[in-house]
Motif scaffolding. Structure first.
Motif, PDB file in Angstrom:
ATOM      1  N   SER A 396       0.825  -1.208   0.000  1.00  5.20           N
ATOM      2  CA  SER A 396       0.000   0.000   0.000  1.00  5.20           C
ATOM      3  C   SER A 396       0.859   1.257   0.000  1.00  5.20           C
ATOM      4  CB  SER A 396      -0.905   0.008   1.229  1.00  5.20           C
ATOM      5  OG  SER A 396      -0.140   0.219   2.416  1.00  5.20           O
ATOM      6  N   GLY A 397       2.139   1.076   0.309  1.00  4.57           N
ATOM      7  CA  GLY A 397       3.031   2.223   0.431  1.00  4.57           C
ATOM      8  C   GLY A 397       2.927   2.914   1.769  1.00  4.57           C
ATOM      9  N   SER A 398       2.042   2.431   2.627  1.00 11.61           N
ATOM     10  CA  SER A 398       1.870   3.020   3.944  1.00 11.61           C
ATOM     11  C   SER A 398       2.677   2.250   4.972  1.00 11.61           C
ATOM     12  CB  SER A 398       0.396   3.002   4.354  1.00 11.61           C
ATOM     13  OG  SER A 398       0.251   3.353   5.722  1.00 11.61           O
ATOM     14  N   PRO A 399       3.313   2.939   5.911  1.00  9.21           N
ATOM     15  CA  PRO A 399       4.066   2.225   6.947  1.00  9.21           C
ATOM     16  C   PRO A 399       3.180   1.451   7.912  1.00  9.21           C
ATOM     17  CG  PRO A 399       4.071   4.590   7.372  1.00  9.21           C
ATOM     18  CD  PRO A 399       3.481   4.399   6.008  1.00  9.21           C
ATOM     19  N   THR A 400       1.862   1.693   7.864  1.00 11.19           N
ATOM     20  CA  THR A 400       0.973   0.901   8.712  1.00 11.19           C
ATOM     21  C   THR A 400       0.492  -0.370   8.031  1.00 11.19           C
ATOM     22  OG1 THR A 400      -0.933   2.216   7.970  1.00 11.19           O
ATOM     23  CG2 THR A 400       0.189   2.928   9.991  1.00 11.19           C
ATOM     24  N   GLY A 401       0.946  -0.581   6.802  1.00 16.67           N
ATOM     25  CA  GLY A 401       0.671  -1.846   6.132  1.00 16.67           C
ATOM     26  C   GLY A 401      -0.607  -1.855   5.321  1.00 16.67           C
ATOM     27  N   PRO A 402      -1.117  -3.066   5.097  1.00 20.31           N
ATOM     28  CA  PRO A 402      -0.670  -4.348   5.676  1.00 20.31           C
ATOM     29  C   PRO A 402       0.659  -4.830   5.081  1.00 20.31           C
ATOM     30  CG  PRO A 402      -2.384  -4.743   4.066  1.00 20.31           C
ATOM     31  CD  PRO A 402      -2.286  -3.256   4.207  1.00 20.31           C
ATOM     32  N   TRP A 403       1.464  -5.479   5.944  1.00 22.35           N
ATOM     33  CA  TRP A 403       2.785  -5.946   5.561  1.00 22.35           C
ATOM     34  C   TRP A 403       2.745  -7.432   5.206  1.00 22.35           C
ATOM     35  CZ3 TRP A 403       7.193  -2.829   5.367  1.00 22.35           C
ATOM     36  CH2 TRP A 403       7.063  -1.545   5.917  1.00 22.35           C
ATOM     37  N   THR A 404       3.548  -7.778   4.192  1.00 25.35           N
ATOM     38  CA  THR A 404       3.675  -9.160   3.751  1.00 25.35           C
ATOM     39  C   THR A 404       5.129  -9.588   3.841  1.00 25.35           C
ATOM     40  OG1 THR A 404       1.834  -8.889   2.205  1.00 25.35           O
ATOM     41  CG2 THR A 404       3.301 -10.776   1.856  1.00 25.35           C
ATOM     42  N   LYS A 405       5.362 -10.764   4.373  1.00 25.61           N
ATOM     43  CA  LYS A 405       6.735 -11.272   4.470  1.00 25.61           C
ATOM     44  C   LYS A 405       7.203 -11.746   3.101  1.00 25.61           C
ATOM     45  CE  LYS A 405       9.625 -14.334   7.292  1.00 25.61           C
ATOM     46  NZ  LYS A 405       9.630 -15.258   8.460  1.00 25.61           N
ATOM     47  N   ILE A 406       8.368 -11.265   2.677  1.00 22.52           N
ATOM     48  CA  ILE A 406       8.884 -11.648   1.359  1.00 22.52           C
ATOM     49  C   ILE A 406      10.197 -12.407   1.440  1.00 22.52           C
ATOM     50  CG2 ILE A 406       7.681  -9.843   0.067  1.00 22.52           C
ATOM     51  CD1 ILE A 406      10.211  -8.154   0.226  1.00 22.52           C
ATOM     52  N   ALA A 407      10.752 -12.564   2.645  1.00 24.30           N
ATOM     53  CA  ALA A 407      11.972 -13.376   2.780  1.00 24.30           C
ATOM     54  C   ALA A 407      12.210 -13.699   4.241  1.00 24.30           C
ATOM     55  CB  ALA A 407      13.180 -12.661   2.197  1.00 24.30           C
ATOM     56  N   GLY A 408      12.553 -14.951   4.490  1.00 23.41           N
ATOM     57  CA  GLY A 408      13.082 -15.373   5.776  1.00 23.41           C
ATOM     58  C   GLY A 408      14.520 -15.813   5.578  1.00 23.41           C
ATOM     59  N   TYR A 409      15.178 -16.167   6.652  1.00 23.75           N
ATOM     60  CA  TYR A 409      16.587 -16.516   6.509  1.00 23.75           C
ATOM     61  C   TYR A 409      16.793 -17.783   5.687  1.00 23.75           C
ATOM     62  CZ  TYR A 409      16.002 -19.753  10.512  1.00 23.75           C
ATOM     63  OH  TYR A 409      15.598 -20.754  11.363  1.00 23.75           O
ATOM     64  N   GLU A 410      15.805 -18.683   5.702  1.00 23.62           N
ATOM     65  CA  GLU A 410      15.957 -19.901   4.914  1.00 23.62           C
ATOM     66  C   GLU A 410      15.956 -19.594   3.416  1.00 23.62           C
ATOM     67  OE1 GLU A 410      13.297 -20.954   8.521  1.00 23.62           O
ATOM     68  OE2 GLU A 410      13.457 -19.337   7.032  1.00 23.62           O
ATOM     69  N   GLN A 411      15.053 -18.713   2.991  1.00 24.25           N
ATOM     70  CA  GLN A 411      14.997 -18.362   1.574  1.00 24.25           C
ATOM     71  C   GLN A 411      16.265 -17.641   1.146  1.00 24.25           C
ATOM     72  OE1 GLN A 411      11.630 -15.967   0.452  1.00 24.25           O
ATOM     73  NE2 GLN A 411      12.258 -15.795  -1.689  1.00 24.25           N
ATOM     74  N   LEU A 412      16.751 -16.743   1.985  1.00 25.79           N
ATOM     75  CA  LEU A 412      17.979 -16.021   1.651  1.00 25.79           C
ATOM     76  C   LEU A 412      19.175 -16.975   1.604  1.00 25.79           C
ATOM     77  CD1 LEU A 412      17.475 -12.807   3.817  1.00 25.79           C
ATOM     78  CD2 LEU A 412      17.009 -13.106   1.375  1.00 25.79           C
ATOM     79  N   ARG A 413      19.193 -17.910   2.522  1.00 22.73           N
ATOM     80  CA  ARG A 413      20.266 -18.919   2.531  1.00 22.73           C
ATOM     81  C   ARG A 413      20.316 -19.683   1.219  1.00 22.73           C
ATOM     82  NH1 ARG A 413      18.364 -23.564   6.024  1.00 22.73           N
ATOM     83  NH2 ARG A 413      17.129 -23.799   4.126  1.00 22.73           N
ATOM     84  N   ASP A 414      19.154 -20.013   0.698  1.00 23.04           N
ATOM     85  CA  ASP A 414      19.078 -20.832  -0.505  1.00 23.04           C
ATOM     86  C   ASP A 414      19.173 -20.026  -1.791  1.00 23.04           C
ATOM     87  OD1 ASP A 414      18.736 -23.003   1.176  1.00 23.04           O
ATOM     88  OD2 ASP A 414      16.547 -22.950   1.057  1.00 23.04           O
ATOM     89  N   SER A 415      19.494 -18.751  -1.680  1.00 24.91           N
ATOM     90  CA  SER A 415      19.570 -17.884  -2.858  1.00 24.91           C
ATOM     91  C   SER A 415      20.987 -17.650  -3.338  1.00 24.91           C
ATOM     92  CB  SER A 415      18.908 -16.533  -2.533  1.00 24.91           C
ATOM     93  OG  SER A 415      17.550 -16.695  -2.189  1.00 24.91           O
ATOM     94  N   GLY A 416      21.944 -18.420  -2.775  1.00 26.71           N
ATOM     95  CA  GLY A 416      23.339 -18.266  -3.173  1.00 26.71           C
ATOM     96  C   GLY A 416      24.236 -17.763  -2.072  1.00 26.71           C
ATOM     97  N   SER A 417      23.762 -17.822  -0.839  1.00 27.84           N
ATOM     98  CA  SER A 417      24.530 -17.340   0.301  1.00 27.84           C
ATOM     99  C   SER A 417      25.771 -18.191   0.534  1.00 27.84           C
ATOM    100  CB  SER A 417      23.665 -17.359   1.561  1.00 27.84           C
ATOM    101  OG  SER A 417      24.443 -17.145   2.718  1.00 27.84           O
ATOM    102  N   ALA A 418      26.884 -17.532   0.857  1.00 30.96           N
ATOM    103  CA  ALA A 418      28.102 -18.264   1.213  1.00 30.96           C
ATOM    104  C   ALA A 418      27.962 -18.918   2.580  1.00 30.96           C
ATOM    105  CB  ALA A 418      29.303 -17.319   1.209  1.00 30.96           C
ATOM    106  N   LEU A 419      27.050 -18.426   3.414  1.00 28.85           N
ATOM    107  CA  LEU A 419      26.886 -18.996   4.746  1.00 28.85           C
ATOM    108  C   LEU A 419      26.291 -20.391   4.703  1.00 28.85           C
ATOM    109  CD1 LEU A 419      25.651 -15.897   6.788  1.00 28.85           C
ATOM    110  CD2 LEU A 419      27.967 -16.764   6.493  1.00 28.85           C
ATOM    111  N   THR A 420      25.759 -20.787   3.558  1.00 29.37           N
ATOM    112  CA  THR A 420      25.229 -22.147   3.394  1.00 29.37           C
ATOM    113  C   THR A 420      26.268 -23.175   3.784  1.00 29.37           C
ATOM    114  OG1 THR A 420      23.832 -21.395   1.575  1.00 29.37           O
ATOM    115  CG2 THR A 420      24.210 -23.765   1.749  1.00 29.37           C
ATOM    116  N   TYR A 421      27.542 -22.851   3.544  1.00 34.02           N
ATOM    117  CA  TYR A 421      28.614 -23.810   3.777  1.00 34.02           C
ATOM    118  C   TYR A 421      29.062 -23.856   5.227  1.00 34.02           C
ATOM    119  CZ  TYR A 421      28.985 -23.636  -1.302  1.00 34.02           C
ATOM    120  OH  TYR A 421      28.712 -23.680  -2.638  1.00 34.02           O
ATOM    121  N   ASP A 422      28.509 -22.964   6.071  1.00 27.64           N
ATOM    122  CA  ASP A 422      29.097 -22.781   7.380  1.00 27.64           C
ATOM    123  C   ASP A 422      28.230 -23.189   8.560  1.00 27.64           C
ATOM    124  OD1 ASP A 422      31.443 -21.600   6.288  1.00 27.64           O
ATOM    125  OD2 ASP A 422      30.252 -19.829   5.881  1.00 27.64           O
TER     126      ASP A 422
END
Length: 877
Positions: A396-422
């Protein structure tokens, strides 16, 4: 995970320095047995990759690993310890820093000009240094110190603010930097912003809650940033924001908002006069002057992280407040009919206090999108792998939302993160690493910074990692010096803090700031099949020397003088005669250093917690240790206290001033090495004295076999104690000194010792923290420099007219001149002088953590924010 000293989190009231920094290492893989790697991530995956390349080779990743580890705990511990030195035994009242700076400005200056020794490129991938303990070949290339603020325009002007080195300007899209804030009393950066009129706003006081995050003196505005420099008259308002850290500045209507460690404030942008207005403080009783201001937890009770202002209606404002480790006040707030009220029902974005921690907002230029990163205290306290709640969007462009989650750490990990190896996950340091920005021309194109740089071009449906943590672990990587880092493209340094977009000659770019400086790529850049950018350019050309040194070592090699030093998250730098570029021969945090004055390639380098390694050839290696471990050119020689965790994060390590082959290391015990650089094992240290259970050394010094060891324990506000033990290197004659009960030697952190080479009973003692005037704690006392002439039986306060500023190091020159390294630079007092003077005219006003006299006769100062500097001490008159 490689072995690590597991530490508990503490919450230390911190006012001058807030709380916790990074020190990450690649390989403390110890060829002789037990692996000591207080971070573990870098060691684990680098070693695993090497083992993968060498089938049948013994796994250094598991050999001797006997403890688990949590990097977040290590960071928090480092934070607490750095803060303890300046705050224990109590809390520090606001105004202490400003008063110290005012007193400093009233002192005369000596003659003599300092030379910035390290103002040249520093190559973290220098192919000469491929030893087992080096980060070289990781892919970050040329680095500098931590950059915590960035701003850019569309004319090629870029402004970079460093952790404790001030603001620099480039007119070429980055690089060829010029300092523009050296006339200010604070060089610690919280935020940098350009407003709609082209003015540059500088918020001082780094708000990363890190060990080396210094507080500031408010907000300054430069009307003509292309040509001008900041001055004290450029401050906005009065002293309302002095002694705070400022996380973010945000603009809405004719107001500027500031998220600080003392709540949320606002000021008119039309006039810069008049005081700042306190908009919101969740716990006002804990603010200075409040009924609970002396509570040890007061510094944690009014932390604001960011402010979201509706671009379509500036009257709609959402505040993100809360301490990263969690508190009942954590959450989002907006103004209602009864004042500021907690916001709930934001959609996927949590609003409960357990899951709102450090937050960063960003909105699109067209007002159609608002984005947020949220660090969760609950995740941080229960999940050893990540503290990230997620990345969210308000469509909505408003800071009051509604907000939708677009990434958690698992998704970011699986996107090419070097931390996957660690074994860790993205967001393991989300309380420390965050940035967020939106492409000005594409509301779905977002850059997000955690430990790595992430990018989405479709509003969060998919993510890539254009800036992975490093290249270790990827198939393209190689340790071969001829291949630099193999077939992998260059990446950025780890640990992201700041971001900006701009353009030069019509070409848009994004610039990121992290623990290794500033890096640039085209805004819509190229990437390989793994999503890793192929077009990063390091902007760390040496002209922005904001390296954060803990130590300095100086030695000759027949051709001239070699200078080395330990750095926050940038390993150990080595500058040898004839070098035009410094190299890095040890990785991670570089702690204390011993360098042979007769041979600058004989180096003992501490990682952290006394994890000492030694080399006799500057750790030059072609990588041949990969196939033949016997060809390693550095060796683990950590004293036993490193394994038991009974040493401070940056523990003291020193050589006898009359015998450079006799070393003293301090943890719970005082350890002696008499083999010098020929030592090859930690078992070769001899325990000279046990300082006592719960006691850890803070400073050590030795002359002709007489050893002094200062200690603290407990070292935090609750029950703080300190002392000094003295004895002989052969283990005889040891005893604890009885420090006078009348407060002659304050009950504060004892940070530096200097022994008179002509008389081992004559010792100078530097004391950190602020005096009783500012410190609300038992026995804080007064003064920062003390002297004994009878081996510690009696002491005298010789501070004189010394400003009340934390003292870190003391040196006694041959002619009797006393040199003191403080949080505000270097001060000197010559024999027979009536008082102190500021050393030279041109040393930046930043923290000086160590002083050394080199074999060339020059005095070297290791600053924690502006590199290593040298001066001819004969000129300091």
């Amino acid at each position: 995970m490689a072995a690590t000293s597991r530490r508990s989190r503490k919450r230390t009231a911190a006012v001058l320095i807030t709380t916790a920094a990074l020190g990450l290492t690649i390989t403390q893989a110890q060829a002789a047995g037990r692996g000591v790697d207080p971070f573990g991530v870098r060691a684990q995956h680098h070693k695993a990759r090497l083992n993968e390349q060498q089938p049948g080779r013994v796994s250094l990743a598991t050999e001797g690993d006997d403890e688990g580890g949590n990097e977040g705990e290590e960071i928090a511990e480092q934070a607490d310890q750095y803060a303890e030195a300046r705050t224990s035994p109590g809390i520090v009242a606001p105004g202490a820093y400003g008063a110290a700076y005012a007193a400093l400005k009233n002192l005369p200056h000596t003659d003599g000009r300092w030379r910035d020794v390290t103002r040249l490129p520093y190559d973290s991938d220098d192919p000469r240094y491929r030893d087992i303990n080096s980060n070289s070949s990781g892919g970050a290339g040329r680095v500098s110190g931590r950059v915590t603020g960035l701003a850019a325009d569309n004319k090629g002007d870029v402004y970079a603010g460093s952790a404790n080195g001030g603001v620099f300007r480039s007119r070429t899209g980055g690089g060829h930097w010029t300092p523009i804030s050296d006339r200010l009393p604070a060089l610690s950066t919280g935020d940098l912003q350009l407003d709609g009129r082209g003015r540059l706003w500088y918020a001082t006081g780094e708000a990363n809650t890190s060990a080396t995050s210094f507080l500031g003196t408010g907000v300054y505005v430069l009307a003509d940033p292309r040509h001008g420099e900041f001055g004290r008259r450029d401050r906005v308002g009065g002293d309302e924001l002095e002694s705070t850290s400022i996380h973010a500045l945000r603009f809405g209507g004719d107001k500027v908002w500031a998220a600080t460690t003392s709540g949320v404030w606002s000021h008119s942008t039309r006039t810069l006069k008049g005081p700042w207005k306190q908009e919101f403080a969740p716990n006002p009783d804990y603010l200075p002057g409040g009924s609970k201001a002396s509570d040890p937890n007061a510094p944690y009770k009014n932390i604001a992280n960011d402010i979201a202002i509706d671009p379509k209606d500036p009257s709609k404002v959402v505040l993100a407040v809360g301490w990263r480790s969690g508190d009942t006040y954590n959450g989002f707030y907006t103004k209602g009919s009864h004042g500021w009220e907690r916001v709930t029902g934001l959609g996927d974005l949590p609003s409960d206090s357990d899951n709102v921690g450090n937050v960063t907002f960003a909105h699109s230029a067209d007002g159609s999108r608002y984005y947020a990163i949220d660090q969760s205290p609950e995740q941080m306290n229960t999940n050893p792998d990540s503290g990230l709640e997620g990345i969210f969007v308000s469509k909505s462009g408003s800071p009051t939302g509604p907000w939708t989650k677009i990434a958690g750490y698992e998704q970011l990990r699986d996107s090419g993160s070097a931390l996957t190896y660690d074994g860790y996950q993205p967001g393991v340091q989300a309380w420390y690493n965050q940035f967020l920005t939106v492409d000005p021309k594409n509301p779905d194109h977002v850059y997000a910074g955690l430990e790595e740089v992430f990018e989405t071009k479709d509003g969060g449906r998919s993510w890539t990692v254009p800036g992975p943590y490093w290249n270790f672990g990827f198939k393209c990587w190689s340790i071969d010096p001829a291949k630099q880092s193999g077939d992998c493209p260059s990446t950025v340094h780890a640990d992201q803090h700041a971001v900006t977009t701009g353009s030069f000659h019509g070409k848009p770019y994004v610039i990121v700031g992290d623990d290794g400086g500033a890096f640039r790529r085209p805004l819509n850049g190229s990437a390989n099949a793994e999503g890793h950018a192929t077009d990063w350019t390091s902007l760390n050309d040496g002209t922005m020397d904001v390296l954060q040194y803990y130590s300095v070592g100086v030695g000759t090699d027949g051709r001239g003088v070699a200078v080395t030093g330990g750095l926050q998250d940038n390993g150990q730098s080595v500058l040898r005669p004839g070098d035009r570029v410094m190299g890095s021969n040890f990785g991670g945090d570089g702690g204390d250093t011993i360098t042979d004055p007769r041979n600058g390639c004989n180096i003992a380098e501490e990682y952290v917690y006394l994890a000492v390694s030694v080399t006799q050839n500057c750790a030059v290696n072609d990588g041949s240790w990969v196939t033949d471990p016997s060809k390693a050119t550095s060796y683990s020689v950590a004293p036993p206290d490193s394994a038991t965790g009974e040493a401070r994060f940056i523990a003291p390590l020193n050589a006898d001033i009359k015998d450079s082959d006799t070393w003293v290391a301090g943890g719970r015990h005082v350890w002696i090495n008499t083999k010098g650089w020929a030592i090859r094992s930690g078992s070769e240290w001899t325990g000279a004295f046990d300082l006592g259970a719960g006691h850890t050394a803070t400073a050590v010094a030795s002359s002709g076999g007489r050893v002094y060891a200062a200690w603290c324990g407990p070292c935090n506000n609750q029950g703080f104690t300190r002392g000094i033990a003295v004895g002989n290197a052969d283990g005889t004659g040891w005893h604890q000194l009885t420090l006078p009960a009348d407060g002659t030697v304050p009950n504060r952190y004892l940070s530096g010792l200097a022994i008179d080479p002509a008389d081992a009973d004559h010792v100078l003692l530097a004391v950190n923290g602020f005096s009783r005037k500012w410190t609300e704690g038992p026995g804080a006392g007064y003064g920062h420099l003390f002297e004994t002439r009878d081996g510690g039986v009696t002491w005298k306060d010789v501070s004189g007219n010394l400003p009340d500023v934390p003292a870190n190091a003391v040196a006694l020159l041959k002619d009797g001149t006393v040199v003191l390294g403080t949080d505000l630079g270097v001060l000197v007092r010559t024999p027979g002088s009536a008082g102190w003077k500021v050393a030279g005219e041109n040393l930046p006003t930043t923290a000086v953590l160590q002083l050394r006299t080199g074999p060339d006769g020059l005095l070297y100062a290791a600053t924690h924010g502006r590199g290593i500097w040298a001066v001819d001490p004969r000129r300091l008159r």
